[in-house]
Design a protein around this motif. Structure first.
Motif, PDB file in Angstrom:
ATOM      1  N   LEU A   1     -12.144  49.596  69.970  1.00  0.00           N
ATOM      2  CA  LEU A   1     -12.151  51.043  69.779  1.00  0.00           C
ATOM      3  C   LEU A   1     -13.052  51.712  70.802  1.00  0.00           C
ATOM      4  CD1 LEU A   1     -15.089  51.842  68.276  1.00  0.00           C
ATOM      5  CD2 LEU A   1     -13.946  50.726  66.368  1.00  0.00           C
ATOM      6  N   ARG A   2     -12.760  52.979  71.058  1.00  0.00           N
ATOM      7  CA  ARG A   2     -13.571  53.835  71.932  1.00  0.00           C
ATOM      8  C   ARG A   2     -13.909  55.117  71.177  1.00  0.00           C
ATOM      9  NH1 ARG A   2      -9.558  52.190  75.610  1.00  0.00           N
ATOM     10  NH2 ARG A   2      -8.459  54.158  75.280  1.00  0.00           N
ATOM     11  N   TYR A   3     -15.144  55.566  71.361  1.00  0.00           N
ATOM     12  CA  TYR A   3     -15.606  56.760  70.635  1.00  0.00           C
ATOM     13  C   TYR A   3     -16.462  57.607  71.559  1.00  0.00           C
ATOM     14  CZ  TYR A   3     -18.567  59.522  67.497  1.00  0.00           C
ATOM     15  OH  TYR A   3     -19.254  60.544  66.885  1.00  0.00           O
ATOM     16  N   SER A   4     -16.264  58.909  71.516  1.00  0.00           N
ATOM     17  CA  SER A   4     -17.136  59.828  72.251  1.00  0.00           C
ATOM     18  C   SER A   4     -17.114  61.183  71.564  1.00  0.00           C
ATOM     19  CB  SER A   4     -16.694  59.970  73.717  1.00  0.00           C
ATOM     20  OG  SER A   4     -15.430  60.580  73.803  1.00  0.00           O
ATOM     21  N   GLN A   5     -18.297  61.788  71.449  1.00  0.00           N
ATOM     22  CA  GLN A   5     -18.389  63.083  70.780  1.00  0.00           C
ATOM     23  C   GLN A   5     -19.642  63.812  71.237  1.00  0.00           C
ATOM     24  OE1 GLN A   5     -18.008  62.893  66.534  1.00  0.00           O
ATOM     25  NE2 GLN A   5     -17.723  65.102  66.314  1.00  0.00           N
ATOM     26  N   THR A   6     -19.527  65.117  71.309  1.00  0.00           N
ATOM     27  CA  THR A   6     -20.656  65.979  71.667  1.00  0.00           C
ATOM     28  C   THR A   6     -21.097  66.765  70.445  1.00  0.00           C
ATOM     29  OG1 THR A   6     -19.845  66.189  73.936  1.00  0.00           O
ATOM     30  CG2 THR A   6     -21.418  67.833  73.184  1.00  0.00           C
ATOM     31  N   PHE A   7     -22.403  66.749  70.194  1.00  0.00           N
ATOM     32  CA  PHE A   7     -22.992  67.525  69.099  1.00  0.00           C
ATOM     33  C   PHE A   7     -23.988  68.500  69.704  1.00  0.00           C
ATOM     34  CE2 PHE A   7     -22.109  63.204  67.723  1.00  0.00           C
ATOM     35  CZ  PHE A   7     -21.369  63.382  66.548  1.00  0.00           C
ATOM     36  N   GLY A   8     -23.557  69.683  70.027  1.00  0.00           N
ATOM     37  CA  GLY A   8     -24.445  70.636  70.676  1.00  0.00           C
ATOM     38  C   GLY A   8     -24.911  70.097  72.017  1.00  0.00           C
ATOM     39  N   GLU A   9     -26.230  69.855  72.167  1.00  0.00           N
ATOM     40  CA  GLU A   9     -26.780  69.305  73.399  1.00  0.00           C
ATOM     41  C   GLU A   9     -26.775  67.781  73.411  1.00  0.00           C
ATOM     42  OE1 GLU A   9     -27.785  71.042  76.082  1.00  0.00           O
ATOM     43  OE2 GLU A   9     -27.119  72.861  75.073  1.00  0.00           O
ATOM     44  N   HIS A  10     -26.298  67.174  72.325  1.00  0.00           N
ATOM     45  CA  HIS A  10     -26.302  65.719  72.216  1.00  0.00           C
ATOM     46  C   HIS A  10     -24.920  65.162  72.544  1.00  0.00           C
ATOM     47  CE1 HIS A  10     -30.216  65.641  70.056  1.00  0.00           C
ATOM     48  NE2 HIS A  10     -29.809  66.832  69.631  1.00  0.00           N
ATOM     49  N   PHE A  11     -24.916  64.009  73.199  1.00  0.00           N
ATOM     50  CA  PHE A  11     -23.657  63.321  73.479  1.00  0.00           C
ATOM     51  C   PHE A  11     -23.790  61.865  73.060  1.00  0.00           C
ATOM     52  CE2 PHE A  11     -21.041  60.582  76.092  1.00  0.00           C
ATOM     53  CZ  PHE A  11     -19.775  61.126  75.856  1.00  0.00           C
ATOM     54  N   LEU A  12     -22.747  61.354  72.386  1.00  0.00           N
ATOM     55  CA  LEU A  12     -22.764  59.977  71.904  1.00  0.00           C
ATOM     56  C   LEU A  12     -21.440  59.310  72.240  1.00  0.00           C
ATOM     57  CD1 LEU A  12     -24.310  57.809  70.254  1.00  0.00           C
ATOM     58  CD2 LEU A  12     -23.155  58.720  68.207  1.00  0.00           C
ATOM     59  N   SER A  13     -21.498  58.076  72.732  1.00  0.00           N
ATOM     60  CA  SER A  13     -20.283  57.325  73.045  1.00  0.00           C
ATOM     61  C   SER A  13     -20.469  55.874  72.623  1.00  0.00           C
ATOM     62  CB  SER A  13     -19.966  57.399  74.540  1.00  0.00           C
ATOM     63  OG  SER A  13     -20.941  56.709  75.296  1.00  0.00           O
ATOM     64  N   ALA A  14     -19.353  55.189  72.386  1.00  0.00           N
ATOM     65  CA  ALA A  14     -19.403  53.779  72.014  1.00  0.00           C
ATOM     66  C   ALA A  14     -18.095  53.108  72.392  1.00  0.00           C
ATOM     67  CB  ALA A  14     -19.660  53.631  70.507  1.00  0.00           C
ATOM     68  N   ASN A  15     -18.183  51.825  72.671  1.00  0.00           N
ATOM     69  CA  ASN A  15     -17.003  51.034  73.018  1.00  0.00           C
ATOM     70  C   ASN A  15     -17.168  49.632  72.440  1.00  0.00           C
ATOM     71  OD1 ASN A  15     -14.575  51.042  75.257  1.00  0.00           O
ATOM     72  ND2 ASN A  15     -15.442  49.017  74.979  1.00  0.00           N
ATOM     73  N   LEU A  16     -16.140  49.145  71.766  1.00  0.00           N
ATOM     74  CA  LEU A  16     -16.138  47.786  71.228  1.00  0.00           C
ATOM     75  C   LEU A  16     -14.861  47.091  71.674  1.00  0.00           C
ATOM     76  CD1 LEU A  16     -16.922  45.416  69.334  1.00  0.00           C
ATOM     77  CD2 LEU A  16     -15.758  46.670  67.486  1.00  0.00           C
ATOM     78  N   THR A  17     -15.002  45.902  72.264  1.00  0.00           N
ATOM     79  CA  THR A  17     -13.860  45.081  72.653  1.00  0.00           C
ATOM     80  C   THR A  17     -14.094  43.657  72.185  1.00  0.00           C
ATOM     81  OG1 THR A  17     -13.500  46.407  74.658  1.00  0.00           O
ATOM     82  CG2 THR A  17     -12.418  44.267  74.546  1.00  0.00           C
ATOM     83  N   VAL A  18     -13.129  43.083  71.480  1.00  0.00           N
ATOM     84  CA  VAL A  18     -13.157  41.663  71.139  1.00  0.00           C
ATOM     85  C   VAL A  18     -11.986  41.006  71.851  1.00  0.00           C
ATOM     86  CG1 VAL A  18     -14.328  41.967  68.939  1.00  0.00           C
ATOM     87  CG2 VAL A  18     -11.841  42.074  69.018  1.00  0.00           C
ATOM     88  N   PHE A  19     -12.166  39.764  72.325  1.00  0.00           N
ATOM     89  CA  PHE A  19     -11.128  39.152  73.139  1.00  0.00           C
ATOM     90  C   PHE A  19     -11.007  37.658  72.889  1.00  0.00           C
ATOM     91  CE2 PHE A  19     -14.989  38.525  75.577  1.00  0.00           C
ATOM     92  CZ  PHE A  19     -14.857  37.235  76.085  1.00  0.00           C
ATOM     93  N   LYS A  20      -9.843  37.145  73.236  1.00  0.00           N
ATOM     94  CA  LYS A  20      -9.607  35.705  73.284  1.00  0.00           C
ATOM     95  C   LYS A  20      -8.669  35.415  74.448  1.00  0.00           C
ATOM     96  CE  LYS A  20      -6.822  33.385  70.437  1.00  0.00           C
ATOM     97  NZ  LYS A  20      -6.328  32.661  69.238  1.00  0.00           N
ATOM     98  N   THR A  21      -9.122  34.557  75.351  1.00  0.00           N
ATOM     99  CA  THR A  21      -8.323  34.150  76.506  1.00  0.00           C
ATOM    100  C   THR A  21      -8.087  32.652  76.426  1.00  0.00           C
ATOM    101  OG1 THR A  21      -9.329  35.887  77.874  1.00  0.00           O
ATOM    102  CG2 THR A  21      -8.158  34.118  79.015  1.00  0.00           C
TER     103      THR A  21
END
Length: 665
Positions: free
Chosen positions: A471-491
């Motif tokens: 999943l990917r997440y990004s959001q702005t709260f007034g002067e605040h900015f928050l983002s996140a990224n999660l990746t799980v994998f199998k090769t």
């Protein structure tokens, strides 16, 4: 960022450097304008992070590890200038699709050196694909696309001609200088000429031990001419020359003490490690069609004077050379189509590479081998609605290997399938899978065993599948900015290919099945002039046939788990950006039974960049790498006990104080 007024004729370099270093995706909308701004540095982007691109001029890089090591899932092994080895999720550069301005850098030169001869200073961008998720790229483990700067990147608003002078000093490694001239030769033609030199001394590790046999010089010259006959069309011709020379130790992937012990004395070999790359690129961009076509030749060459080694029994007691030459071309196009009322983005193209491998010992040609690969691919992204898209692709690879072992053909058809769904405007979930294909490599160029090598009669291509989601997440709260990224994998890689040493010969064969699993997590936070980035990468490998780890040179290739934290603060009143990066690598116990674990380590780097507002074109950067003088070995570097009981650990430099200044005019 109000102080970065986009209406100004020349935007503040400090604001732009901060804007990039903040790694804030909210600035993506401004990327088109920023592309035309004078910012000297490498913009590194990765699909394992939710953050934007960094301005790597802050790191004063002289080795690829300086700009890539804190990217989740990525490491760079080697400390010597001739030993730069990019590693993605435990797979090294021979399993990656690495390009410089579209030219393939694929090579298998010599097990004691790396295959990459790249100067991070001139790079405009490094786009990292962590894992192979698309049929538009080859390689088992992912892709890295490097792009060098052109005159348009460097010219300021309304500027016709310009230049840049740079000088830097590091108390534990090197001195750097560069000169760049760029300008418009006419309304349609622009050009840049760049020269850069690094003078290296023998660095000292965290214990104060001198890294014997690393002193030498690296020179890089780039000339690039761009021609734009009309809007949306650009031709670019470039010639990139890289020269690395010095009296180097025989095994640059090992520490100095081990080199002395193995050769029973301080033996230095006069060495030249060079690259010449010529590329012709055509870029197309219209309202419904965009793409790029590249023709190239990239030659990597090594010469070593081994006449005083006593290696006559190997037939190497002479001046010896090896050459890897890549000649090829590729075309990638992207069309926007509407089918049955649904938007489609179709990417399609072809890729061709002819690689030749030659060597001479004592002035006499020993061998000449070649490998030719051709691929065609098509991939379509179907936008089912504003929230949901599905991507599917198909690729065909044909590979022919003409070597001393014989001529063999391998081919395979692979596919990809993926989907993204926006649960909310801020949160997106994704999943994709892609099958894999790779034929057997040519034996490394700078060994003298091609006539004694054997390709197993029943050898098969490596195949497999890479699956990941997150999943990917990004959001702005007034002067605040928050983002996140999660990746799980199998090769999973079936019929894993190895080169097995057998008393004076190599057997190239399949060695069962292997698997890589793990995850990458990254978060970003910004508030006014403060920004933070935190990431965690986990990687585990397993040999499914033997039950142990995947090994190379008698050592596990597992690069383990790592945590990276970066903090930046812009002090506007001081016209200065302050930053701190910490990388913590955990102990790796997935090793061969009876071997010691790979030791964990913690490295801290601090930096400050001053760009005075009253002298907009001046930049002064002060940094300290490895602030606490940690003694450590990257898990992607050579390590462990070898024959004779010697430790091959390739120790990283200890504390290194860097100071540089540049003036752009």
């Amino acid at each position: 960022m109000d102080s970065c007024n986009l209406a100004l004729p020349k935007k503040s370099l400090l604001c732009l450097a901060v804007g990039l270093a903040l790694s804030n995706p909210a600035m993506a909308a401004e990327s088109t304008e920023m592309d035309d701004v004078v910012v000297w540095g490498t913009k590194v982007s990765s699909d394992s992070e939710s953050v934007g691109a960094d301005d790597m001029s802050l790191k004063q890089a002289d080795h690829m590890s300086d700009i890539l090591r804190d990217i989740p899932g990525v490491d760079v092994g080697g400390t010597h200038s001739v030993n730069q080895r990019i590693n993605i999720r435990g797979l090294n550069e021979t399993d990656l699709d690495i390009r410089l301005d579209g030219a393939s850098q694929h090579a298998n030169m010599f097990h004691h050196i790396g295959n990459l001869t790249l100067n991070p200073d001139i790079l405009k961008s490094a786009d990292i694909k962590v894992g192979n998720n698309s049929v538009t790229q080859g390689g088992l483990g992912g892709a890295v696309n490097f792009e060098t700067k052109n005159a348009k990147d460097l010219l300021g608003y309304g500027q016709e001609f310009g230049g840049r002078i740079f000088g830097g000093f590091a108390d534990n490694n090197n001195r750097q200088t560069s000169l760049t001239l760029f300008g418009k030769l006419s309304d349609q033609i622009d050009a840049v000429v760049y020269g850069h030199q690094v003078q290296r001394d023998n660095f000292r590790d965290g214990e104060g031990n001198e890294a014997f046999g690393t002193a030498g010089d690296v020179v890089n010259v780039l000339a690039k001419v761009g021609f734009e006959p009309s809007e949306g069309h650009r031709l670019e011709l470039s010639y990139d020359v890289y020269r690395d020379s010095g009296d180097y130790n025989p095994r640059p992937d090992m520490n100095g003490d081990t080199n002395i012990a193995l050769t029973k004395g301080r033996l230095l070999l006069p060495t030249n490690y060079d690259r010449d790359t010529v590329t012709l690129n055509y870029n197309l961009k219209t309202s419904s069609l965009k793409g790029k076509a590249t023709l190239y030749n990239s030659k990597t060459f090594i010469e070593r004077d081994e006449s005083k080694t006593g290696w006559s029994r190997y037939g190497r007691e002479s001046i010896n050379t090896a050459t890897n030459s890549n000649t090829g071309g590729n075309v990638t196009l992207q069309s926007e189509l509407v089918i049955a009322g649904l938007d489609n983005q179709v990417t399609y193209g072809v890729d061709y590479l002819d690689k030749t491998s030659k060597s001479e010992f004592g002035g006499k040609q020993y061998m000449s081998e070649s490998a030719r690969s051709a691929a065609a691919f098509v991939e379509n992204t179907l936008h089912l609605n504003k929230k949901w898209e599905v991507t599917a692709g198909l690729r065909f690879d044909d590979y022919r290997r003409d070597a001393m072992t014989g001529s063999d053909d391998f081919n395979g058809t692979t596919w990809s399938l993926g989907s993204e769904y926006a649960l909310t405007p801020e949160l997106t979930v994704f999943a994709n899978t892609r099958t894999l294909f790779k034929g057997p490599e040519l034996l490394e160029t700078f060994v003298k065993y091609q006539k004694d090598a054997f390709l197993a009669d029943d050898i098969k291509s490596e195949t497999g599948q890479n699956t990941q989601g997150g999943l990917r997440y990004s959001q702005t709260f007034g002067e605040h900015f928050l983002s996140a990224n999660l990746t799980v994998f199998k090769t999973r890689i079936d019929d894993h290919i190895v080169e097995e040493w057998q008393r004076g010969s190599y057997l190239i064969k399949n060695d069962g099945d292997v698997e890589y699993t793990g995850a990458e997590i990254s978060t970003g936070y910004g508030y006014e002039n403060f920004n933070a980035k935190l990431s965690y990468a986990q990687s585990n490998n397993k040999h499914l046939t033997t039950g142990g780890p995947i090994t190379k040179d008698g050592r596990s290739t597992d690069i383990g788990d790592s945590i990276a934290l970066t903090l930046d603060y812009e002090a506007e009143s001081l016209d200065t950006l302050f930053g701190w990066t910490a990388v913590s690598v955990l102990e790796e116990s997935n090793v061969i039974k009876g071997n010691k674990p790979k030791e964990g380590y913690n490295v801290h780097n601090v930096y400050a960049q001053w760009m005075p507002s009253n002298i907009a074109d001046l930049s002064v950067t002060l940094g300290v790498d490895n602030l606490f003088d940690e003694t450590y070995v990257s898990h992607a570097s050579r390590s462990g006990v070898i024959r004779g009981g010697f430790t091959s650990d390739d120790y990283e430099p200890g504390r290194n104080i860097k100071l540089s200044a540049s003036y752009q005019f």
